[in-house]
Design a protein around this motif. Sequence first.
Motif, PDB file in Angstrom:
ATOM      1  N   ARG A  32      31.485  37.641  51.736  1.00  0.00           N
ATOM      2  CA  ARG A  32      31.294  37.702  50.285  1.00  0.00           C
ATOM      3  C   ARG A  32      31.080  39.143  49.841  1.00  0.00           C
ATOM      4  O   ARG A  32      31.619  39.578  48.830  1.00  0.00           O
ATOM      5  N   ARG A  33      30.280  39.883  50.601  1.00  0.00           N
ATOM      6  CA  ARG A  33      30.056  41.291  50.272  1.00  0.00           C
ATOM      7  C   ARG A  33      31.365  42.079  50.301  1.00  0.00           C
ATOM      8  O   ARG A  33      31.588  42.936  49.452  1.00  0.00           O
ATOM      9  N   GLY A  34      32.203  41.780  51.276  1.00  0.00           N
ATOM     10  CA  GLY A  34      33.500  42.453  51.348  1.00  0.00           C
ATOM     11  C   GLY A  34      34.348  42.155  50.126  1.00  0.00           C
ATOM     12  O   GLY A  34      34.977  43.056  49.557  1.00  0.00           O
ATOM     13  N   ALA A  35      34.370  40.900  49.713  1.00  0.00           N
ATOM     14  CA  ALA A  35      35.131  40.516  48.525  1.00  0.00           C
ATOM     15  C   ALA A  35      34.537  41.170  47.279  1.00  0.00           C
ATOM     16  O   ALA A  35      35.276  41.614  46.385  1.00  0.00           O
ATOM     17  N   GLU A  38      35.714  44.730  47.128  1.00  0.00           N
ATOM     18  CA  GLU A  38      37.091  44.796  46.631  1.00  0.00           C
ATOM     19  C   GLU A  38      37.126  44.662  45.110  1.00  0.00           C
ATOM     20  O   GLU A  38      37.838  45.404  44.425  1.00  0.00           O
ATOM     21  N   LEU A  39      36.341  43.720  44.591  1.00  0.00           N
ATOM     22  CA  LEU A  39      36.283  43.518  43.151  1.00  0.00           C
ATOM     23  C   LEU A  39      35.694  44.747  42.457  1.00  0.00           C
ATOM     24  O   LEU A  39      36.181  45.170  41.404  1.00  0.00           O
ATOM     25  N   ALA A  40      34.673  45.345  43.049  1.00  0.00           N
ATOM     26  CA  ALA A  40      34.079  46.563  42.477  1.00  0.00           C
ATOM     27  C   ALA A  40      35.113  47.679  42.411  1.00  0.00           C
ATOM     28  O   ALA A  40      35.162  48.424  41.420  1.00  0.00           O
ATOM     29  N   ASP A  41      35.940  47.789  43.445  1.00  0.00           N
ATOM     30  CA  ASP A  41      37.003  48.800  43.435  1.00  0.00           C
ATOM     31  C   ASP A  41      37.990  48.548  42.298  1.00  0.00           C
ATOM     32  O   ASP A  41      38.412  49.474  41.606  1.00  0.00           O
ATOM     33  N   LEU A  42      38.365  47.294  42.115  1.00  0.00           N
ATOM     34  CA  LEU A  42      39.271  46.944  41.027  1.00  0.00           C
ATOM     35  C   LEU A  42      38.645  47.276  39.673  1.00  0.00           C
ATOM     36  O   LEU A  42      39.320  47.766  38.765  1.00  0.00           O
ATOM     37  N   THR A  45      38.692  51.058  38.959  1.00  0.00           N
ATOM     38  CA  THR A  45      40.016  51.580  38.613  1.00  0.00           C
ATOM     39  C   THR A  45      40.568  50.954  37.330  1.00  0.00           C
ATOM     40  O   THR A  45      41.688  51.261  36.940  1.00  0.00           O
ATOM     41  N   GLY A  46      39.789  50.074  36.709  1.00  0.00           N
ATOM     42  CA  GLY A  46      40.215  49.470  35.454  1.00  0.00           C
ATOM     43  C   GLY A  46      41.166  48.306  35.605  1.00  0.00           C
ATOM     44  O   GLY A  46      41.740  47.833  34.626  1.00  0.00           O
ATOM     45  N   ARG A  47      41.351  47.825  36.829  1.00  0.00           N
ATOM     46  CA  ARG A  47      42.278  46.705  37.051  1.00  0.00           C
ATOM     47  C   ARG A  47      41.589  45.347  36.990  1.00  0.00           C
ATOM     48  O   ARG A  47      42.213  44.314  37.220  1.00  0.00           O
ATOM     49  N   ALA A  48      40.290  45.356  36.698  1.00  0.00           N
ATOM     50  CA  ALA A  48      39.547  44.108  36.521  1.00  0.00           C
ATOM     51  C   ALA A  48      38.458  44.382  35.492  1.00  0.00           C
ATOM     52  O   ALA A  48      37.951  45.504  35.403  1.00  0.00           O
TER      53      ALA A  48
END
Length: 83
Positions: A32-35, A38-42, A45-48
């Motif tokens: 879950r932390r890994g996911a 990934e979401l934090a990275d998105l 970068t403005g992709r989420a």
Amino acid sequence: MPPSRQTQPAGTEPHTRIASIDSAIIDLLHQRRGAMAELADLRRTGRAPRVQLARENEVVRRYSEELGDSGTRLALLLLRDPG
């Protein structure tokens, strides 16, 4: 006299099962932390979207329905986990 068989003390089997479940939970929390990373990275970068309140509310509701007050607290901890 038959050879002595070593047996586990009474009640050990549930402890072993609980330890196995705890290991699985820890593994899932790492996933879950890994996911979340990934979401934090998105998000960076403005992709989420930065915040998805409806999604967060759904997570809290689900945990609350399944686990009661403890589930609510757990969901809030998971949603705030910085990794």
